[in-house]
Write a protein that holds these residues in place. Structure first.
Motif, PDB file in Angstrom:
ATOM      1  N   UNK A 102       0.788  -1.218   0.000  1.00  0.00           N
ATOM      2  CA  UNK A 102       0.000   0.000   0.000  1.00  0.00           C
ATOM      3  C   UNK A 102       0.827   1.279   0.000  1.00  0.00           C
ATOM      4  N   UNK A 103       1.923   1.322   0.771  1.00  0.00           N
ATOM      5  CA  UNK A 103       2.619   2.624   0.851  1.00  0.00           C
ATOM      6  C   UNK A 103       3.274   3.022  -0.463  1.00  0.00           C
ATOM      7  N   UNK A 126      -9.201   4.340  -1.699  1.00  0.00           N
ATOM      8  CA  UNK A 126      -9.490   5.161  -0.517  1.00  0.00           C
ATOM      9  C   UNK A 126      -8.235   5.798   0.068  1.00  0.00           C
ATOM     10  N   UNK A 127      -7.133   5.094  -0.003  1.00  0.00           N
ATOM     11  CA  UNK A 127      -5.881   5.615   0.521  1.00  0.00           C
ATOM     12  C   UNK A 127      -5.480   6.891  -0.242  1.00  0.00           C
ATOM     13  N   UNK A 141      -7.908   9.815   0.530  1.00  0.00           N
ATOM     14  CA  UNK A 141      -7.635  10.463   1.814  1.00  0.00           C
ATOM     15  C   UNK A 141      -6.381  11.327   1.713  1.00  0.00           C
ATOM     16  N   UNK A 196       6.423  -0.901   5.189  1.00  0.00           N
ATOM     17  CA  UNK A 196       6.491  -1.717   6.397  1.00  0.00           C
ATOM     18  C   UNK A 196       5.816  -3.066   6.195  1.00  0.00           C
ATOM     19  N   UNK A 229     -14.877  10.302   3.813  1.00  0.00           N
ATOM     20  CA  UNK A 229     -13.668  11.031   4.179  1.00  0.00           C
ATOM     21  C   UNK A 229     -13.811  11.672   5.559  1.00  0.00           C
ATOM     22  N   UNK A 259     -14.320   1.515   2.545  1.00  0.00           N
ATOM     23  CA  UNK A 259     -13.286   2.537   2.356  1.00  0.00           C
ATOM     24  C   UNK A 259     -12.774   3.152   3.650  1.00  0.00           C
ATOM     25  N   UNK A 293      -9.073   1.763   5.117  1.00  0.00           N
ATOM     26  CA  UNK A 293      -7.892   2.305   4.458  1.00  0.00           C
ATOM     27  C   UNK A 293      -7.723   3.815   4.667  1.00  0.00           C
ATOM     28  N   UNK A 294      -8.815   4.569   4.694  1.00  0.00           N
ATOM     29  CA  UNK A 294      -8.688   6.020   4.862  1.00  0.00           C
ATOM     30  C   UNK A 294      -8.203   6.378   6.273  1.00  0.00           C
ATOM     31  N   UNK A 347      -6.221   4.507   8.056  1.00  0.00           N
ATOM     32  CA  UNK A 347      -4.797   4.170   8.028  1.00  0.00           C
ATOM     33  C   UNK A 347      -3.992   5.299   7.397  1.00  0.00           C
ATOM     34  N   UNK A 348      -4.532   5.862   6.317  1.00  0.00           N
ATOM     35  CA  UNK A 348      -3.843   6.976   5.655  1.00  0.00           C
ATOM     36  C   UNK A 348      -3.728   8.170   6.602  1.00  0.00           C
ATOM     37  N   UNK A 349      -4.811   8.520   7.265  1.00  0.00           N
ATOM     38  CA  UNK A 349      -4.767   9.664   8.180  1.00  0.00           C
ATOM     39  C   UNK A 349      -3.828   9.433   9.364  1.00  0.00           C
ATOM     40  N   UNK A 402      -1.173   7.577   9.043  1.00  0.00           N
ATOM     41  CA  UNK A 402       0.152   7.362   8.467  1.00  0.00           C
ATOM     42  C   UNK A 402       0.716   5.984   8.761  1.00  0.00           C
ATOM     43  N   UNK A 403      -0.144   4.980   8.794  1.00  0.00           N
ATOM     44  CA  UNK A 403       0.322   3.611   9.061  1.00  0.00           C
ATOM     45  C   UNK A 403      -0.077   2.702   7.893  1.00  0.00           C
ATOM     46  N   UNK A 404       0.636   1.591   7.700  1.00  0.00           N
ATOM     47  CA  UNK A 404       0.263   0.701   6.593  1.00  0.00           C
ATOM     48  C   UNK A 404      -1.034  -0.058   6.903  1.00  0.00           C
ATOM     49  N   UNK A 405      -1.692  -0.510   5.837  1.00  0.00           N
ATOM     50  CA  UNK A 405      -2.870  -1.358   6.054  1.00  0.00           C
ATOM     51  C   UNK A 405      -2.866  -2.495   5.042  1.00  0.00           C
ATOM     52  N   UNK A 406      -3.503  -3.579   5.404  1.00  0.00           N
ATOM     53  CA  UNK A 406      -3.825  -4.611   4.418  1.00  0.00           C
ATOM     54  C   UNK A 406      -5.291  -4.986   4.573  1.00  0.00           C
ATOM     55  N   UNK A 407      -5.943  -5.223   3.432  1.00  0.00           N
ATOM     56  CA  UNK A 407      -7.359  -5.576   3.439  1.00  0.00           C
ATOM     57  C   UNK A 407      -7.504  -7.066   3.141  1.00  0.00           C
ATOM     58  N   UNK A 432       3.441  -7.522   8.437  1.00  0.00           N
ATOM     59  CA  UNK A 432       3.272  -6.074   8.559  1.00  0.00           C
ATOM     60  C   UNK A 432       3.745  -5.646   9.938  1.00  0.00           C
ATOM     61  N   UNK A 433       4.581  -4.608   9.936  1.00  0.00           N
ATOM     62  CA  UNK A 433       5.075  -4.084  11.217  1.00  0.00           C
ATOM     63  C   UNK A 433       3.995  -3.262  11.912  1.00  0.00           C
TER      64      UNK A 433
END
Lengths: 396, 262
Positions: free
Chosen positions: A142-143, A174-175, A178, A257, B95, B127, B130-131, B133-135, B137-142, B170-171
């Motif tokens: 994702x990053x 979505x990423x 945002x 990560x 959002x 959605x 993931x949004x 996670x973006x706010x 600033x961390x990784x995500x997996x779905x 994932x860390x």
């Protein structure tokens, strides 16, 4: 800034006004009307209440300069370079939208070792394909994927971005939305564009019971996801047109990560998503052994068998065979529904099928509202004979 | 280990209609429940806690009545519950919702792992996870369908992709969204209901957040606007046939032949 303002002196009957709110968001606090956190801003109280009692006020907001955002971009969905067919469907739609507002069509293609695959996109009416080819983009993580997307958007400034609602698209879009603090409308079924380049997005809401038309009037880019088989792919042209632009990005922006340890191909199975003909069974099937006639009908037609949710819950079929909002969306050339009443949760997953034949006892069943050919009758009296008929035709 | 699960109160039924005259939703605001997909997320969190220790919290945004779903989470064994409730959150789209939740998360905790259900049954967008996670600033997996290993500084999961099964590490801190059937969710227990009867639900409003600008929230913080709602169209080009079974199956056969399917 938009808000609701209550003018207490204009309220004649406080309890009558409270009743107008479908969300129970109004309270009578010792004769003073208060709006609480249940408010959904539906503005029913403004429209239906006494004139001036509740008013909706909106301050002037800074307007985005829409002329600075040009082009309809499509994210190229792929796994190891194999382009997902939803991409071509979206390119077709993008071309149609772009022509209405005189914009170009762009593709964003990121991955590793994909250069030669980008050529193929030029046969579908794309103006420019932006290719980011880097080893660190080999697996979807994702990053780095978001970083590349960000780079692309800042470079190209597209007005609209269309993303396939695939597993990857639903995670990535979505990423990106945002990151740009912009709107993203999921699973659109209809897309159109206004003269001012506002994208008109229509999608089912509340389990498909209603349709909502959504716009992103003051943000760019505008983003939408569309499921596979909702739009129609254009014919592949023999001549290629448009050009490929190779882009690069600093490697330190591609850090992640996430460490992908293994990717294993699943057994190729005959899925319903790809099927051209589907025979779908519903609650009209009284017992599991009666599924035999459904399988036989599917067999003589070369069809896949699918079903509604209750049959999954009964454990008669694998959940991969469920059609509907909580299952899969299908768009076969032909679907024959057998003993399915047609709740919207089901029909939302199949009403784009090219031809729908429905067999059901109850002539008032909602399935007949979507069927092209509705047969009011008992599946137990019709299907066995139908199988014999088909066999006879095929032998003749 | 600190685990946070995002949950939502959704309508108990999707049977809503549009008033054809006013174009407004006819919906009973009373009947509601926890989003069914969130139960899998809570169960996943509880299983991880059983293995590694720590705390499981839930967070939701909604009207004061939404505390009901937090109470339900307590009955399943969740330790803490946070409700973000403010009139100024009204009319939030994806959002604004994600932003509000991320502000709430920053305010209350510093979770190692955030777990979301795959989607809600009312919005259906998938959605918000993931949004958030973006706010943050961390990784995500779905699409996580299995937890393979929980390590000190990372988690190893199996993801269900259309053509492949992917295993990834994932860390922390990170966010995952889980498929239904990852684990069978436990039922709320009566014993826990009694135990947690007096446990508070922490309430926060916009005033408690780092970003107190009203423009970031609710209708004002929502880039998307619903222009209109309308009932789904019905297919007008249709024929309905009645008659005796023999006649009917012959007609289907003729139709199938005409359409060149046989």
């Amino acid at each position: 800034m938009a808000k609701l303002i209550v003018n207490q002196e204009k309220i004649t009957d406080i309890d009558a006004l409270i009743k107008i709110c479908p969300f129970g968001a109004m309270e009578n606090k010792n004769g003073i009307l208060e709006i609480n956190a249940s408010c959904r801003m539906c503005k029913l109280c403004v429209r239906r209440g006494p004139e001036g009692a509740v008013v909706y006020v909106e301050d002037e907001v800074v307007k985005v300069d829409k002329s600075k955002w040009k082009g309809i971009a499509v994210y190229v969905d792929h796994v190891e370079g194999d382009i997902h067919p939803v991409t071509f469907e979206l390119i077709g739609k993008a071309r149609e939208l772009a022509d209405k507002v005189n914009h170009p069509v762009y593709c964003l293609f990121m991955g590793h070792d994909i250069g030669h695959r980008a050529e193929e996109l030029l046969h579908y009416g794309v103006d420019e394909v932006f290719v980011y080819d880097n080893e660190m983009l080999k697996d979807f993580r994702i990053e780095p994927y978001t970083a590349v997307f960000e780079d692309f958007v800042n470079r190209v400034k597209p007005s609209v971005i269309l993303v396939g609602a695939t597993t990857i698209g639903r995670s990535l879009a979505p990423r990106v939305a945002a990151r740009f603090k912009t709107g993203l409308t999921a699973d659109c079924t209809v897309l159109d564009i206004k003269e001012n380049t506002d994208l008109v997005q229509i999608r089912p809401a509340f389990g498909g019971n209603i349709m909502a038309q959504i716009v992103t009037p003051n943000n760019r880019p505008q983003m939408a996801t569309v499921r596979y088989k909702v739009m129609t792919a254009p014919e592949r042209k023999a001549e290629a047109s448009g050009r490929i632009i190779h882009c690069s990005i600093e490697e330190n922006r591609l850090k992640s990560n996430i460490n992908v340890l293994s990717v294993t191909k699943k057994q190729k199975e005959h899925g319903i998503s790809e099927a051209e003909i589907i025979v779908a069974a519903g609650r009209g099937i009284k017992s599991e052994k009666d599924m035999a006639m459904i399988y036989e009908l599917a067999d003589v037609l070369g069809a896949e068998v699918a079903c509604t949710r209750p049959l999954i819950e009964a454990g008669w079929l694998d959940s991969k065979r469920q059609i509907g909002l909580s299952g899969r969306t299908v768009r076969p050339k032909l679907i024959i529904t057998c003993g399915i009443s047609g709740a919207v949760q089901f029909t939302a997953g199949m009403n784009n099928s090219e031809y729908i034949i429905a067999i059901n006892k109850d002539e008032k069943a909602p399935i007949f509202k979507v069927a092209h050919y509705g047969i009011v009758g008992d599946i137990y009296e019709i299907i066995p004979g139908l199988i014999e008929n088909i066999k006879r035709v095929k032998e003749a | 280990m600190e685990i946070l699960v995002c949950i939502k109160q959704v309508p108990g039924t999707t049977k809503v209609e549009v008033d054809p005259v006013t174009g407004v939703l006819k919906r009973d605001g009373v009947d509601s429940k926890m989003n069914p997909y969130d139960l899998y997320a809570i169960e996943t969190a509880l299983r991880i806690r059983e293995q590694r220790g720590g705390r499981v919290s839930v967070i939701t945004m909604g009207p004061p009545q939404a505390s009901v779903v937090i109470k339900e989470a307590y009955m399943m064994g969740v330790d803490d519950g946070i409700l973000l409730s403010d009139r100024r959150f009204a009319g939030s789209d994806v959002l604004a919702t994600s932003y509000t939740l991320s502000q709430g998360i920053k305010k209350v905790s510093n979770p190692d792992l955030i777990i979301c259900g795959k989607q809600t049954t009312d919005g259906d967008t998938a959605q918000v996870g993931p949004e958030i996670a973006e706010y943050l600033g961390i990784p995500h997996v779905a699409n996580v369908r299995k937890i393979l290993e929980i390590k000190d500084s990372s988690i190893v999961v199996e993801m269900d992709m259309p053509e492949t099964v992917e295993i990834a590490e994932i860390k922390y801190p990170c966010l995952i969204t889980v498929e239904k059937d990852i684990f069978q969710p436990r039922l709320p227990s009566f014993k826990k209901k009694l135990e947690t009867r007096d446990r508070e639900v922490k309430m926060f409003t916009l005033q408690d957040f780092e970003d107190r600008d009203e423009k970031s929230y609710g209708l004002n913080g929502s880039p998307t606007k619903v222009e209109r709602i309308f009932p789904p169209e019905v297919n007008n080009d249709r024929r309905m046939l009645k008659g005796n079974p023999e006649e009917l199956r012959n007609k289907i056969t003729v139709k199938l032949k005409e359409l060149r399917f046989i």
